[in-house]
Design a protein around this motif. Structure first.
Motif, mmCIF file in Angstrom:
data_model
loop_
_atom_site.group_PDB
_atom_site.id
_atom_site.type_symbol
_atom_site.label_atom_id
_atom_site.label_comp_id
_atom_site.label_asym_id
_atom_site.label_seq_id
_atom_site.Cartn_x
_atom_site.Cartn_y
_atom_site.Cartn_z
ATOM 1 N N LEU A 57 5.441 -11.259 -3.125
ATOM 2 C CA LEU A 57 4.773 -10.223 -3.910
ATOM 3 C C LEU A 57 4.126 -9.368 -3.081
ATOM 4 O O LEU A 57 3.055 -9.564 -2.559
ATOM 5 N N THR A 58 4.569 -7.997 -2.708
ATOM 6 C CA THR A 58 3.686 -7.032 -1.952
ATOM 7 C C THR A 58 3.407 -5.796 -2.735
ATOM 8 O O THR A 58 4.037 -5.224 -3.547
ATOM 9 N N ASN A 59 1.868 -5.374 -2.571
ATOM 10 C CA ASN A 59 1.462 -4.225 -3.114
ATOM 11 C C ASN A 59 0.455 -3.587 -2.205
ATOM 12 O O ASN A 59 -0.058 -4.270 -1.464
ATOM 13 N N LYS A 60 0.509 -2.311 -2.205
ATOM 14 C CA LYS A 60 -0.115 -1.362 -1.522
ATOM 15 C C LYS A 60 -1.449 -1.075 -2.355
ATOM 16 O O LYS A 60 -1.414 -0.756 -3.647
ATOM 17 N N VAL A 61 -2.575 -1.039 -1.686
ATOM 18 C CA VAL A 61 -3.801 -0.572 -2.288
ATOM 19 C C VAL A 61 -3.878 1.106 -2.044
ATOM 20 O O VAL A 61 -4.086 1.562 -0.950
ATOM 21 N N ILE A 62 -4.226 1.714 -3.117
ATOM 22 C CA ILE A 62 -4.268 3.128 -3.156
ATOM 23 C C ILE A 62 -5.567 3.564 -3.816
ATOM 24 O O ILE A 62 -6.168 2.857 -4.563
ATOM 25 N N LYS A 63 -5.865 5.010 -3.193
ATOM 26 C CA LYS A 63 -6.962 5.489 -4.051
ATOM 27 C C LYS A 63 -6.785 6.107 -5.104
ATOM 28 O O LYS A 63 -5.611 6.282 -5.591
ATOM 29 N N ARG A 64 -7.717 5.940 -6.246
ATOM 30 C CA ARG A 64 -7.485 6.719 -7.558
ATOM 31 C C ARG A 64 -7.214 7.967 -7.388
ATOM 32 O O ARG A 64 -7.743 8.886 -6.673
ATOM 33 N N GLY A 65 -5.925 8.664 -8.014
ATOM 34 C CA GLY A 65 -5.624 10.138 -7.589
ATOM 35 C C GLY A 65 -6.194 10.819 -8.771
ATOM 36 O O GLY A 65 -6.904 10.645 -9.535
#
Ligand code: ZN
Length: 266
Positions: free
Chosen positions: A258-266
């Motif tokens: 299970l792979t997920n990228k962490v992103i900044k709140r847009g």
């Protein structure tokens, strides 16, 4: 069987994932839903090699609730300075926290310390309550990978963990539900978490303090579980920070990654 939930040209369906190489997977579309008896349609669509992005994996189930158990691996409890509880203790992650493989984890605005927690997720296959130990296997559809993403700073300063562990995108699940693992084997699977390819957590589900049976008995004493509900079984030692831009991957032996990228709140 690996059961995935996916969208194809905007429609949502379940399917059985076939193939060994990640670049070569196909989905045999299921007629109806995978709870109870179902049939494969024989209509197959490619998953990974799908350049037009017609097919996209979704969270493998849409749980009514995610019940998560805390401090169920002794080494993890110790690394945060906590005792292992004598009895299992549960908390909730809301349905709105659930995301699928490849979906982004959105870093919450109210935290400066977000951690990964790799966990084995038990997917419930039928409505059940007051399940006796010997019937636990009967209520399980299968297993998937989970990341119990936690705002650790918020968890420390707030008594209830609703915000710390319940924010949007804090419950990645996937990539699919593996139904071919029996209860005994589920209790002896390697579990690993990497961040940007670097190993952070490595353990075995054999290290759980309270077994999967204990956890299902414990929670169903109190409440009804519905098909598609998910039980998170605790995390091994090695939890640590996630930062914007990181790619976090949870791999469980016999299930997948299970792979997920962490992103900044847009
Ligand atoms: Zn956890």
């Amino acid at each position: 069987m690996r059961i995935a939930r996916f969208s194809i040209d905007g429609n949502v369906a379940f399917g059985a994932v076939e193939g060994d190489s990640p670049d070569d997977l196909v989905i045999d579309i299921i007629k109806g839903i995978p709870f109870g008896d179902f049939e494969l349609s024989g209509t197959k669509v490619p998953l990974a090699a799908d350049r037009d992005n017609r097919v996209r994996l979704l969270p493998p189930v849409l749980p009514n609730k995610v019940v998560a158990f805390g401090r169920n691996y002794a080494e993890h409890a110790a690394e945060l300075g906590n005792e292992v509880p004598d009895a299992p203790f549960a908390f909730f992650k809301p349905s709105t926290s659930v995301i699928g493989d490849g979906d982004p984890i959105v870093y919450p605005s109210f935290s400066q310390e977000v951690h990964h927690e790799a966990e084995l997720a038990v997917v419930i296959g039928r409505m059940c309550r007051e399940v006796p130990r010997e019937r636990v296997a009967d209520v399980i559809l299968g297993y998937t990978c989970a990341n119990d993403v936690t705002a650790r700073d918020v968890q420390k300063r707030e008594k209830q963990w609703a915000r710390a562990k319940g924010f949007d995108s804090s419950c990645p699940l996937g990539p699919w539900v593996e139904t071919g693992i029996d209860l005994k084997r589920a209790q002896d699977l390697g579990i690993q978490c990497t961040v940007n390819g670097e190993q952070r957590q490595l353990g075995s589900t054999a290290q759980m303090t309270h077994s999967i049976e204990d956890l299902i008995v414990n929670i169903t004493e109190a409440m009804t579980l519905l098909p598609g509900d998910v039980v998170l079984t605790g995390t091994p030692a090695g939890v640590g920070p996630l930062n914007v831009g990181d790619e976090v991957a949870v791999t469980i032996e016999g299930i997948g990654t299970l792979t997920n990228k962490v992103i900044k709140r847009g």
